[in-house]
Design a protein around this motif. Structure first.
Motif, mmCIF file in Angstrom:
data_model
loop_
_atom_site.group_PDB
_atom_site.id
_atom_site.type_symbol
_atom_site.label_atom_id
_atom_site.label_comp_id
_atom_site.label_asym_id
_atom_site.label_seq_id
_atom_site.Cartn_x
_atom_site.Cartn_y
_atom_site.Cartn_z
ATOM 1 N N THR A 1 3.467 15.043 -0.446
ATOM 2 C CA THR A 1 3.360 14.028 0.403
ATOM 3 C C THR A 1 4.694 15.284 2.291
ATOM 4 O O THR A 1 5.201 13.886 2.074
ATOM 5 N N ASN A 2 4.541 15.129 2.863
ATOM 6 C CA ASN A 2 5.684 15.707 3.256
ATOM 7 C C ASN A 2 6.236 14.254 4.674
ATOM 8 O O ASN A 2 7.040 14.242 5.278
ATOM 9 N N SER A 3 5.116 14.384 4.901
ATOM 10 C CA SER A 3 5.053 13.750 6.870
ATOM 11 C C SER A 3 5.204 12.099 6.134
ATOM 12 O O SER A 3 5.238 12.285 4.508
ATOM 13 N N ALA A 4 5.621 11.365 6.596
ATOM 14 C CA ALA A 4 6.103 10.014 6.476
ATOM 15 C C ALA A 4 5.312 8.689 6.508
ATOM 16 O O ALA A 4 4.945 7.721 5.726
ATOM 17 N N SER A 5 4.274 9.346 7.039
ATOM 18 C CA SER A 5 2.879 9.088 6.568
ATOM 19 C C SER A 5 2.060 9.320 6.464
ATOM 20 O O SER A 5 1.162 10.307 6.900
ATOM 21 N N GLY B 1 -3.072 7.390 2.221
ATOM 22 C CA GLY B 1 -1.930 7.225 0.802
ATOM 23 C C GLY B 1 -1.432 8.409 0.324
ATOM 24 O O GLY B 1 -2.296 9.199 1.112
ATOM 25 N N ILE B 2 0.185 8.814 0.443
ATOM 26 C CA ILE B 2 0.834 9.538 0.085
ATOM 27 C C ILE B 2 0.037 9.834 -1.042
ATOM 28 O O ILE B 2 0.099 9.872 -2.420
ATOM 29 N N LYS B 3 0.608 11.085 -1.052
ATOM 30 C CA LYS B 3 -0.257 12.203 -2.524
ATOM 31 C C LYS B 3 1.321 12.567 -3.609
ATOM 32 O O LYS B 3 1.749 13.376 -3.048
ATOM 33 N N VAL B 4 0.951 12.745 -4.732
ATOM 34 C CA VAL B 4 2.000 12.022 -5.716
ATOM 35 C C VAL B 4 1.890 13.048 -6.953
ATOM 36 O O VAL B 4 0.292 13.083 -6.992
ATOM 37 N N MET B 5 2.098 13.463 -8.025
ATOM 38 C CA MET B 5 2.228 13.359 -9.489
ATOM 39 C C MET B 5 2.906 12.526 -9.796
ATOM 40 O O MET B 5 3.835 11.965 -10.036
ATOM 41 N N LEU B 6 1.511 12.757 -11.007
ATOM 42 C CA LEU B 6 2.435 11.336 -11.828
ATOM 43 C C LEU B 6 3.209 12.620 -13.230
ATOM 44 O O LEU B 6 3.203 14.074 -13.281
ATOM 45 N N GLU B 7 3.826 11.455 -13.975
ATOM 46 C CA GLU B 7 4.198 11.962 -15.024
ATOM 47 C C GLU B 7 3.457 12.503 -15.832
ATOM 48 O O GLU B 7 4.275 14.059 -16.681
ATOM 49 N N ASN B 8 2.197 12.394 -15.921
ATOM 50 C CA ASN B 8 1.208 13.309 -17.003
ATOM 51 C C ASN B 8 0.845 14.126 -15.730
ATOM 52 O O ASN B 8 -0.261 15.569 -17.079
ATOM 53 N N THR C 1 0.651 -1.912 0.062
ATOM 54 C CA THR C 1 -0.138 0.032 -0.151
ATOM 55 C C THR C 1 0.771 1.233 -0.169
ATOM 56 O O THR C 1 2.399 1.352 -0.092
ATOM 57 N N GLY C 2 0.602 2.112 -0.682
ATOM 58 C CA GLY C 2 0.797 3.685 -0.489
ATOM 59 C C GLY C 2 0.919 4.589 0.719
ATOM 60 O O GLY C 2 0.825 5.818 0.822
ATOM 61 N N THR C 3 1.302 4.051 1.882
ATOM 62 C CA THR C 3 0.826 4.788 2.861
ATOM 63 C C THR C 3 1.183 5.137 3.338
ATOM 64 O O THR C 3 1.648 6.338 4.711
ATOM 65 N N ARG C 4 2.348 4.550 3.515
ATOM 66 C CA ARG C 4 4.316 5.056 3.840
ATOM 67 C C ARG C 4 5.012 5.619 2.310
ATOM 68 O O ARG C 4 5.356 5.521 1.437
ATOM 69 N N ARG C 5 5.329 6.835 3.224
ATOM 70 C CA ARG C 5 6.406 7.766 1.919
ATOM 71 C C ARG C 5 7.776 6.582 1.982
ATOM 72 O O ARG C 5 7.668 7.005 0.884
ATOM 73 N N GLU C 6 8.376 5.974 2.233
ATOM 74 C CA GLU C 6 9.527 5.621 2.310
ATOM 75 C C GLU C 6 9.180 4.987 1.367
ATOM 76 O O GLU C 6 10.123 3.837 0.668
ATOM 77 N N ASN C 7 7.947 4.132 1.227
ATOM 78 C CA ASN C 7 7.782 3.412 0.007
ATOM 79 C C ASN C 7 7.986 3.641 -0.795
ATOM 80 O O ASN C 7 7.894 2.164 -2.374
ATOM 81 N N ILE C 8 7.323 4.508 -1.601
ATOM 82 C CA ILE C 8 7.705 5.247 -3.131
ATOM 83 C C ILE C 8 8.626 5.852 -3.463
ATOM 84 O O ILE C 8 9.060 6.928 -2.353
ATOM 85 N N LYS C 9 9.486 5.840 -4.601
ATOM 86 C CA LYS C 9 10.065 6.338 -4.909
ATOM 87 C C LYS C 9 9.697 7.028 -6.574
ATOM 88 O O LYS C 9 8.678 6.852 -6.961
ATOM 89 N N GLN C 10 10.713 8.295 -7.021
ATOM 90 C CA GLN C 10 10.073 8.577 -8.105
ATOM 91 C C GLN C 10 10.724 7.537 -8.605
ATOM 92 O O GLN C 10 11.459 6.349 -8.904
ATOM 93 N N GLY C 11 10.267 7.912 -9.991
ATOM 94 C CA GLY C 11 10.088 6.739 -11.456
ATOM 95 C C GLY C 11 10.051 5.150 -11.221
ATOM 96 O O GLY C 11 9.221 4.368 -12.285
#
Length: 64
Positions: free
Chosen positions: A38-42, A46-53, A2-12
């Motif tokens: 999202t700046n917080s650790a979790s 879910g962690i908010k991200v921007m996709l390439e599109n 799941t995408g609730t922890r920031r450490e699990n998500i990387k660019q690309g």
């Protein structure tokens, strides 16, 4: 994973996100992370991200 922890998500990384307007239906959009917003650790929704599109949403699934 799941995408609730920031450490699990990387660019690309390929992920599935739910956009704000799709939260009621749960419709997921797949794409590649360009920016982690999202700046917080979790975050419980879910962690908010921007996709390439340019799509912004909260990560629900991380695609391997």
């Amino acid at each position: 994973m799941t995408g609730t922890r920031r450490e699990n998500i990387k660019q690309g990384q390929k992920v599935r996100v739910v956009q704000k307007q799709d939260q009621r239906t749960g419709k997921l959009t797949e794409g590649v992370v360009s920016k982690i917003l999202t700046n917080s650790a979790s975050h419980p929704h879910g962690i908010k991200v921007m996709l390439e599109n340019g799509t912004v949403g909260r990560v629900k699934e991380i695609v391997n």
